[in-house]
Motif scaffolding. Structure first.
Motif, PDB file in Angstrom:
ATOM      1  N   ASP A 148       0.746  -1.390  -0.149  1.00 47.31           N
ATOM      2  CA  ASP A 148       0.048  -0.025  -0.150  1.00 47.31           C
ATOM      3  C   ASP A 148       0.820   1.351  -0.212  1.00 47.31           C
ATOM      4  N   PRO A 149       2.070   1.245   0.598  1.00 46.84           N
ATOM      5  CA  PRO A 149       2.761   2.745   0.519  1.00 46.84           C
ATOM      6  C   PRO A 149       3.212   3.054  -0.640  1.00 46.84           C
ATOM      7  N   HIS A 155      -3.851   0.054  -2.381  1.00 44.56           N
ATOM      8  CA  HIS A 155      -4.232  -1.226  -1.900  1.00 44.56           C
ATOM      9  C   HIS A 155      -2.834  -1.970  -1.286  1.00 44.56           C
ATOM     10  N   ASP A 156      -3.281  -3.116  -0.594  1.00 44.90           N
ATOM     11  CA  ASP A 156      -2.068  -3.748  -0.289  1.00 44.90           C
ATOM     12  C   ASP A 156      -1.693  -4.827  -1.186  1.00 44.90           C
ATOM     13  N   GLY A 157      -2.271  -4.854  -2.214  1.00 44.90           N
ATOM     14  CA  GLY A 157      -1.920  -5.992  -3.309  1.00 44.90           C
ATOM     15  C   GLY A 157      -2.156  -5.502  -4.669  1.00 44.90           C
ATOM     16  N   ASP A 232      -3.398   8.299   6.976  1.00 45.26           N
ATOM     17  CA  ASP A 232      -2.791   9.782   7.050  1.00 45.26           C
ATOM     18  C   ASP A 232      -1.374  10.070   7.112  1.00 45.26           C
ATOM     19  N   ALA A 233      -0.763   8.996   8.130  1.00 45.01           N
ATOM     20  CA  ALA A 233       0.816   8.953   8.340  1.00 45.01           C
ATOM     21  C   ALA A 233       1.434   8.658   7.052  1.00 45.01           C
ATOM     22  N   VAL A 234       0.890   7.617   6.404  1.00 45.41           N
ATOM     23  CA  VAL A 234       1.832   7.124   5.397  1.00 45.41           C
ATOM     24  C   VAL A 234       1.362   7.438   3.991  1.00 45.41           C
ATOM     25  N   GLY A 235       0.262   8.533   3.894  1.00 47.23           N
ATOM     26  CA  GLY A 235      -0.047   9.128   2.452  1.00 47.23           C
ATOM     27  C   GLY A 235      -0.954   8.294   1.741  1.00 47.23           C
ATOM     28  N   ALA A 236      -1.526   7.258   2.389  1.00 44.09           N
ATOM     29  CA  ALA A 236      -2.508   6.445   1.672  1.00 44.09           C
ATOM     30  C   ALA A 236      -3.759   6.795   1.774  1.00 44.09           C
TER      31      ALA A 236
END
Length: 351
Positions: A148-149, A155-157, A232-236
Motif C-alpha cells: 500500500d505505501p 491497496h495492499d496488493g 494519513d501518516a503513510v499518505g494512503a
C-alpha cells in the motif's frame, strides 16, 4: 499421638473436625480487599504484569534530513527523516524497548501500479533499516510487508481491472520480503492478508540464506475503521480506491481468525498478530488459548488517537488510560504490543 490398647503401638490422634466457618468470625470471613490494601500487596497479587520487553515501537519515516513532520490526526507522533529515525532507535535502546517497526511515507509521484519501488534495495524503508542496524544493532528492526505505501491505488496488493489479484501480489510481496531481509530486517511483518504469502516468503527466505529472519504475521487483520490516522501518516488516505474488505477480515468473524492463525503458523510464521487491538481482545484470548504461540496485538492509530485526543482535551487522564489499555492486552494473553505509546510507557515502567 495416642496409645492403641490392642496392638500396643502408638497411633496418630485424629484432629477434631473443624467447622467450615471460623467460630464467631465476623462476616465476611473472605475479604478480597485485604490484598488491595497497599501497593506492595497489590503487586504481589497481580495476575498480569506489563514490562518494557512487551513493547514494539512503530515509527513513520520520510525522505529528507534532520526533520520531523507532525501527523495532525496522531497528536505527539511525527514522520521522521532517516537520521531522526536512527535517533529514535537510540532512544529505544536507552529505554530498553526491544524492537522498532518501520512504516514509510512515499511521495505520491513515486507510487505506481506495479509497486516496483517496494522491493528496491535502495527504497526508504530499506535505507532506514540498514542505518538503524548499523548504528544500533542490538535493537530489533521490524518491517512492514505490504504494497500500500507504494501502490498508486493505495491497496495492499496489485490491482487488475479493479480486483486485488492474490497470486501476483504474493510474488511481489516475496520480492519485497527478500529486499527487507537483505537490508538487515530482523522481523518481517506481512500485513497484506493475501492467501499463501507466509509459505511463499518462508520458502524464499530459506532459499536465499535468510533462514534466521523471523516472521510476525498479521494473521487476523480486520477491515477496520480504526486505521484512518495511519493512512494519513503513510499518505494512503487520498490514494485508496474502494475499500479493503475483499482481503481484510470481516469484523463479525472470530472462528475465521483461528483458521487464519493455524494456516500462517503451519506455513512458517514464528509469531502472529491480531489487528486492531482493544476492539478485538476476544480474538487475542482465543488465539493464545488455542495455539500457545507468541501472540501480539497492534494498538492501532485510531485507538491511539482516541486516547491522545481525549487526553489533550482534558477529558481523561491520558497517562492512566494509556497504561490501563496496555495491561488489557496482557490480560487477554498477548505476549507483546505494537503501540505508539511505547516510549512514554517505557519511561513510566522504568521509573
Amino acid at each position: 499421638m495416642g496409645y492403641h490398647a490392642t496392638t500396643g503401638k502408638i497411633a496418630p490422634r485424629k484432629p477434631p473436625a473443624m467447622p467450615l466457618t471460623p467460630i464467631n468470625a465476623p462476616f465476611p470471613a473472605t475479604r478480597l480487599r485485604r490484598l488491595r490494601r497497599m501497593p506492595a500487596l497489590r503487586g504481589l497479587a497481580a495476575e498480569n504484569t506489563l514490562s518494557v520487553n512487551d513493547l514494539i515501537w512503530p515509527i513513520f519515516v520520510m525522505e529528507g534530513e534532520d526533520d520531523a513532520y507532525p501527523i495532525p490526526s496522531m497528536p505527539g507522533v511525527s514522520r521522521l527523516t532517516l537520521d531522526r529515525a536512527v535517533d529514535a532507535a537510540k532512544e529505544a535502546r536507552g529505554l530498553g524497548i526491544p524492537a522498532i517497526c518501520i512504516f514509510p511515507y512515499i511521495e505520491p509521484s513515486l507510487k505506481t501500479d506495479d509497486c516496483a519501488l517496494a522491493w528496491s534495495p535502495d527504497n526508504l524503508s530499506n535505507r532506514v533499516t540498514a542505518a538503524i542496524k548499523s548504528a544500533v544493532p542490538e535493537v530489533a528492526v521490524m518491517t512492514d510487508v505490504a504494497l500500500d505505501p507504494y501502490n498508486a491505488s493505495g491497496h495492499d496488493g496489485i490491482v487488475r481491472d479493479g480486483v486485488i489479484v492474490n497470486d501476483e501480489s504474493v510474488e511481489a510481496l516475496v520480492k519485497m520480503a527478500l529486499a527487507q531481509a537483505a537490508a538487515g530486517a530482523d522481523i518481517l511483518g506481512p500485513s497484506d492478508m493475501m492467501d499463501g504469502r507466509i509459505g511463499a516468503m518462508r520458502g524464499a527466505l530459506q532459499a536465499g540464506g535468510f533462514q534466521d529472519v523471523a516472521i510476525l504475521s498479521y494473521a487476523a487483520k480486520y477491515a477496520s475503521a480504526f486505521y484512518g490516522p495511519f493512512r494519513d501518516a503513510v499518505g494512503a488516505s487520498g490514494a485508496l480506491t474502494g475499500d479493503k474488505k475483499t482481503y481484510q477480515m470481516n469484523p463479525a468473524n472470530s472462528d475465521e481468525a483461528l483458521r487464519l492463525v493455524a494456516r500462517d503458523l503451519a506455513e512458517g510464521a514464528d509469531m502472529v498478530m491480531v489487528k486492531p487491538g482493544l476492539p478485538y481482545l476476544d480474538i487475542c484470548r482465543r488465539v493464545k488459548d488455542q495455539f500457545g504461540a507468541p501472540t501480539y496485538a497492534y494498538q492501532v492509530s485510531g485507538e491511539y488517537a482516541m486516547i491522545a485526543g481525549a487526553g489533550a482535551n482534558g477529558w481523561i487522564d491520558e497517562e492512566k488510560v494509556m497504561m490501563e489499555s496496555l495491561i488489557a492486552f496482557k490480560r487477554a494473553g498477548c505476549d507483546g504490543i505494537l503501540t505508539y505509546f511505547a516510549p512514554r510507557a517505557a519511561k513510566l515502567l522504568g521509573a
